[in-house]
Each structure stands twice: as C-alpha cells, then as structure tokens.
Design an enzyme around this catalytic site. Structure first.
Site, PDB file in Angstrom:
ATOM      1  N   SER A  66      45.470  41.528  42.627  1.00  0.00           N
ATOM      2  CA  SER A  66      44.090  41.881  41.451  1.00  0.00           C
ATOM      3  C   SER A  66      42.684  40.752  42.024  1.00  0.00           C
ATOM      4  O   SER A  66      43.336  39.157  42.728  1.00  0.00           O
ATOM      5  CB  SER A  66      44.736  41.681  40.338  1.00  0.00           C
ATOM      6  OG  SER A  66      43.645  41.549  39.753  1.00  0.00           O
ATOM      7  N   ASP A  67      42.168  40.443  41.980  1.00  0.00           N
ATOM      8  CA  ASP A  67      41.022  39.258  42.195  1.00  0.00           C
ATOM      9  C   ASP A  67      40.115  39.699  40.942  1.00  0.00           C
ATOM     10  O   ASP A  67      39.562  40.845  40.602  1.00  0.00           O
ATOM     11  CB  ASP A  67      40.434  39.740  43.762  1.00  0.00           C
ATOM     12  CG  ASP A  67      39.855  38.418  44.628  1.00  0.00           C
ATOM     13  OD1 ASP A  67      40.450  37.243  43.285  1.00  0.00           O
ATOM     14  OD2 ASP A  67      38.837  38.328  44.805  1.00  0.00           O
ATOM     15  N   THR A  68      39.463  38.273  41.015  1.00  0.00           N
ATOM     16  CA  THR A  68      38.154  38.575  40.027  1.00  0.00           C
ATOM     17  C   THR A  68      37.324  37.996  40.543  1.00  0.00           C
ATOM     18  O   THR A  68      37.033  36.800  40.323  1.00  0.00           O
ATOM     19  CB  THR A  68      38.452  37.528  38.652  1.00  0.00           C
ATOM     20  OG1 THR A  68      39.589  38.438  38.376  1.00  0.00           O
ATOM     21  CG2 THR A  68      37.207  38.068  37.325  1.00  0.00           C
TER      22      THR A  68
END
Length: 185
Positions: A66-68
């Site tokens: 995941s990345d934000t």
C-alpha cells in the site's frame, strides 16, 4: 501466508483490527517520481514495486502493498525532507483542500489487483507559528503531506471520504476484495 510489505505502523494496526494474521516484510524501493508521471500512475507503480522487491515468498502467499500520496494542484506532496520542508508544506496547504489517495496492491495465486480510494481534506487557516508548533509536537516526517489526520490539534479542519484512507489504508477497497484474501484468515 498473508504478507504485508509495509513499515507503516498505521497500516499494521488497521489490518490487526480486522483480526487478520499476517507477516510483516517491508521492502526498500526508490520512490522517486518519473518525469511527467501522473499521480495515479505513480501510486500504482510504487505499490507494485514494493511487492516486486520482495525476495522471499511462496507463490501461494498473498502479498499486499500500500502507499499513500497527498496531491495538491496535481502535484504529489511527499514525506518532508526536513523541518523547513514540513513547515512550508503545511503553510502551502493552509486554508485549502487537497486529495489523499491510498492504494491497495495485492498479488498472489489469483494474479494481481490494484485499487485506490480518494479522500478530500480541508486544512485550518494556519500561519507559520501554528505550523512550527505542530511540527515540533508531532514530528510528522514519515507522513506524506507533513501531517497525520489522527493528530489532536493538527491542521485538519474537515474531510470527505474515508478516515482510514487518509490514515494510510483504503479499507473500503480492501474489504470489497474479500474473496481474494478471505482464504488467508
């Protein structure tokens, strides 16, 4: 086995809240942008790269990365390089609205899938003094956009969308993929 490719303590806590059993295996990748790369293309590339950098796994394992990213005026605001960068970012976002995108990239015996959510965040109208106080108190150097939505007295005035997405994980999209990961419970 379910493998989370992330160092984020917030993502770990979110997944633990679902009573999921998983192993944490963070990977190190170059998160530099490619010239003229669109922000959603960047988000997918980085998420996928985190999984591709994983060297020890079985093809039966479910791998999740995941990345934000924080996007303001079509520009990605990364984690701050230092205190000055963090203050400048907060001042730029003061009294404005921006987008937060979090991704969920999964790979396993089923193939791969990429999903993301967008939330909108409105900041308080802060001056330099409030920004400096916040940076000194919370030291948000590991957070895109130089802030954490969970910080009491922080810069966030209001938001639209998912709180958990802004915190760093697109829970709604992840839950919509339950058929992919329910066998790993």
């Amino acid at each position: 086995m379910f493998i989370l490719c992330s160092r984020s303590p917030r993502r770990r806590e979110i997944l633990k809240s679902l009573d999921l059993s998983f192993e944490i295996r963070p990977t190190d990748i170059d998160e530099s942008e490619i010239e003229n790369e669109q922000y959603l293309t960047y988000l997918e590339r980085i998420s996928k790269s985190k999984i591709q950098a994983l060297t020890q796994f079985s093809f039966d394992d479910l791998r999740l990365a995941s990345d934000t990213i924080v996007v303001f005026e079509n520009k990605i605001l990364h984690k701050p390089k230092n205190e000055i960068d963090a203050i400048e970012t907060l001042m730029m976002l003061s009294n404005t609205q921006h987008s937060v995108f979090s991704s969920c990239y999964m790979e396993g015996p089923f193939g791969s899938s990429f999903h993301f959510e967008e939330s909108r965040v409105l900041f308080h109208d802060w001056g330099r003094k409030e920004c400096e106080r916040y940076i000194q108190e919370y030291k948000p150097f590991d957070k895109a956009g130089s802030y954490g939505i969970q910080d009491v007295g922080g810069p966030v005035k209001s938001f639209e969308g998912s709180y958990l997405n802004i915190l760093g994980f697109p829970m709604r999209k992840f839950l919509s993929q339950i058929d992919v990961w329910k066998g790993y419970l």
